[in-house]
Design a protein around this motif. Structure first.
Motif, mmCIF file in Angstrom:
data_model
loop_
_atom_site.group_PDB
_atom_site.id
_atom_site.type_symbol
_atom_site.label_atom_id
_atom_site.label_comp_id
_atom_site.label_asym_id
_atom_site.label_seq_id
_atom_site.Cartn_x
_atom_site.Cartn_y
_atom_site.Cartn_z
ATOM 1 N N TRP A 21 0.601 -1.009 0.075
ATOM 2 C CA TRP A 21 -0.078 0.019 -0.130
ATOM 3 C C TRP A 21 0.964 1.178 -0.105
ATOM 4 O O TRP A 21 0.392 2.279 -0.583
ATOM 5 C CB TRP A 21 -0.885 -0.012 1.273
ATOM 6 C CG TRP A 21 -2.088 -0.995 0.885
ATOM 7 C CD1 TRP A 21 -2.227 -2.172 1.602
ATOM 8 C CD2 TRP A 21 -3.206 -0.942 0.107
ATOM 9 N NE1 TRP A 21 -3.311 -2.889 0.954
ATOM 10 C CE2 TRP A 21 -3.871 -2.071 0.142
ATOM 11 C CE3 TRP A 21 -3.528 0.013 -1.004
ATOM 12 C CZ2 TRP A 21 -5.015 -2.208 -0.651
ATOM 13 C CZ3 TRP A 21 -4.472 -0.050 -1.690
ATOM 14 C CH2 TRP A 21 -5.367 -1.233 -1.434
ATOM 15 N N ALA A 22 1.857 1.038 0.807
ATOM 16 C CA ALA A 22 2.865 2.276 0.477
ATOM 17 C C ALA A 22 3.396 2.625 -0.609
ATOM 18 O O ALA A 22 3.373 3.911 -1.212
ATOM 19 C CB ALA A 22 4.117 2.189 1.729
ATOM 20 N N LEU A 23 3.690 1.437 -1.513
ATOM 21 C CA LEU A 23 4.033 1.634 -2.870
ATOM 22 C C LEU A 23 3.187 2.258 -3.853
ATOM 23 O O LEU A 23 3.143 2.759 -4.523
ATOM 24 C CB LEU A 23 4.911 0.403 -3.276
ATOM 25 C CG LEU A 23 6.005 0.022 -2.697
ATOM 26 C CD1 LEU A 23 6.355 -1.551 -3.275
ATOM 27 C CD2 LEU A 23 7.114 1.047 -3.165
ATOM 28 N N VAL A 24 1.839 1.726 -3.533
ATOM 29 C CA VAL A 24 0.834 2.161 -4.200
ATOM 30 C C VAL A 24 0.484 3.720 -3.995
ATOM 31 O O VAL A 24 0.357 4.331 -5.189
ATOM 32 C CB VAL A 24 -0.747 1.354 -3.784
ATOM 33 C CG1 VAL A 24 -1.728 2.138 -4.669
ATOM 34 C CG2 VAL A 24 -0.467 -0.108 -4.462
ATOM 35 N N PHE A 25 0.568 4.122 -2.768
ATOM 36 C CA PHE A 25 0.204 5.573 -2.600
ATOM 37 C C PHE A 25 1.286 6.427 -3.162
ATOM 38 O O PHE A 25 1.285 7.418 -3.706
ATOM 39 C CB PHE A 25 0.128 5.962 -1.270
ATOM 40 C CG PHE A 25 -1.278 5.519 -0.712
ATOM 41 C CD1 PHE A 25 -2.428 6.503 -1.234
ATOM 42 C CD2 PHE A 25 -1.667 4.464 0.011
ATOM 43 C CE1 PHE A 25 -3.697 6.306 -0.714
ATOM 44 C CE2 PHE A 25 -3.030 4.101 0.624
ATOM 45 C CZ PHE A 25 -4.141 5.182 0.027
ATOM 46 N N LEU A 26 2.523 5.993 -3.105
ATOM 47 C CA LEU A 26 3.871 6.719 -3.982
ATOM 48 C C LEU A 26 3.612 6.653 -5.327
ATOM 49 O O LEU A 26 3.800 7.726 -5.892
ATOM 50 C CB LEU A 26 5.039 5.784 -3.513
ATOM 51 C CG LEU A 26 6.302 6.323 -4.083
ATOM 52 C CD1 LEU A 26 6.673 7.758 -3.320
ATOM 53 C CD2 LEU A 26 7.476 5.455 -3.869
ATOM 54 N N VAL A 27 3.211 5.596 -5.928
ATOM 55 C CA VAL A 27 2.891 5.466 -7.415
ATOM 56 C C VAL A 27 1.849 6.810 -7.816
ATOM 57 O O VAL A 27 1.847 7.480 -8.631
ATOM 58 C CB VAL A 27 2.652 4.189 -7.754
ATOM 59 C CG1 VAL A 27 2.020 4.257 -9.429
ATOM 60 C CG2 VAL A 27 3.678 3.436 -7.884
ATOM 61 N N VAL A 28 0.578 6.548 -7.085
ATOM 62 C CA VAL A 28 -0.152 7.710 -7.233
ATOM 63 C C VAL A 28 0.207 8.981 -6.968
ATOM 64 O O VAL A 28 -0.213 9.900 -7.709
ATOM 65 C CB VAL A 28 -1.621 7.369 -6.076
ATOM 66 C CG1 VAL A 28 -2.690 8.471 -5.929
ATOM 67 C CG2 VAL A 28 -2.264 6.224 -6.479
ATOM 68 N N ALA A 29 1.103 9.285 -5.790
ATOM 69 C CA ALA A 29 1.566 10.603 -5.574
ATOM 70 C C ALA A 29 2.511 10.816 -6.798
ATOM 71 O O ALA A 29 2.513 12.184 -7.494
ATOM 72 C CB ALA A 29 2.404 10.546 -4.501
ATOM 73 N N LEU A 30 3.344 10.092 -7.487
ATOM 74 C CA LEU A 30 4.350 10.509 -8.736
ATOM 75 C C LEU A 30 3.250 10.881 -9.924
ATOM 76 O O LEU A 30 3.613 11.658 -10.594
ATOM 77 C CB LEU A 30 5.186 9.350 -8.933
ATOM 78 C CG LEU A 30 6.151 9.101 -7.808
ATOM 79 C CD1 LEU A 30 7.119 7.832 -8.163
ATOM 80 C CD2 LEU A 30 7.236 10.308 -7.721
ATOM 81 N N ILE A 31 2.295 9.773 -10.142
ATOM 82 C CA ILE A 31 1.406 10.353 -11.190
ATOM 83 C C ILE A 31 0.755 11.568 -11.107
ATOM 84 O O ILE A 31 0.667 12.378 -12.050
ATOM 85 C CB ILE A 31 0.292 9.001 -11.467
ATOM 86 C CG1 ILE A 31 1.010 7.704 -11.886
ATOM 87 C CG2 ILE A 31 -0.642 9.517 -12.587
ATOM 88 C CD1 ILE A 31 0.371 6.578 -11.990
ATOM 89 N N ALA A 32 0.128 11.694 -9.885
ATOM 90 C CA ALA A 32 -0.576 12.952 -9.836
ATOM 91 C C ALA A 32 0.373 14.111 -9.750
ATOM 92 O O ALA A 32 -0.094 15.284 -10.370
ATOM 93 C CB ALA A 32 -1.353 13.019 -8.359
ATOM 94 N N ALA A 33 1.358 14.231 -9.297
ATOM 95 C CA ALA A 33 2.696 15.183 -9.666
ATOM 96 C C ALA A 33 2.777 15.571 -10.974
ATOM 97 O O ALA A 33 3.140 16.650 -11.287
ATOM 98 C CB ALA A 33 3.953 14.669 -8.770
ATOM 99 N N ALA A 34 2.979 14.427 -11.550
ATOM 100 C CA ALA A 34 3.209 14.543 -13.164
ATOM 101 C C ALA A 34 2.255 15.307 -13.969
ATOM 102 O O ALA A 34 2.410 16.161 -14.724
ATOM 103 C CB ALA A 34 3.545 13.203 -13.907
ATOM 104 N N PHE A 35 1.101 15.108 -13.486
ATOM 105 C CA PHE A 35 -0.170 15.639 -14.171
ATOM 106 C C PHE A 35 -0.510 17.109 -13.325
ATOM 107 O O PHE A 35 -1.365 17.871 -13.811
ATOM 108 C CB PHE A 35 -1.477 14.930 -14.040
ATOM 109 C CG PHE A 35 -1.357 13.694 -14.988
ATOM 110 C CD1 PHE A 35 -1.268 14.026 -16.393
ATOM 111 C CD2 PHE A 35 -1.346 12.198 -14.489
ATOM 112 C CE1 PHE A 35 -1.030 12.939 -17.302
ATOM 113 C CE2 PHE A 35 -1.345 11.229 -15.435
ATOM 114 C CZ PHE A 35 -1.156 11.543 -16.674
#
Length: 56
Positions: free
Chosen positions: A4-18
């Motif tokens: 779950w930590a990795l999932v939220f990290l990926v969501v954060a990176l994708i949201a930051a990119a957009f």
């Protein structure tokens, strides 16, 4: 928990990119909290294992 930590990290990176700043910071905060909770539980498990030892 680490998953779950990795999932939220990926969501954060994708949201930051957009460019979604609020979502990115919230997701990064959740990922950081989950990572540290996982780390504490991992250390507790290692200490418990070392104290218990192996039984024949």
């Amino acid at each position: 928990m680490l998953y779950w930590a990795l999932v939220f990290l990926v969501v954060a990176l994708i949201a930051a990119a957009f460019g979604f700043g609020g979502i990115a910071s919230a997701s990064a905060g959740i990922a950081q909290i989950l990572f540290f909770v996982f780390l504490v539980l991992f250390v507790i498990a290692l200490v418990a294992r070392a104290l218990r030892g192996r039984m024949p």
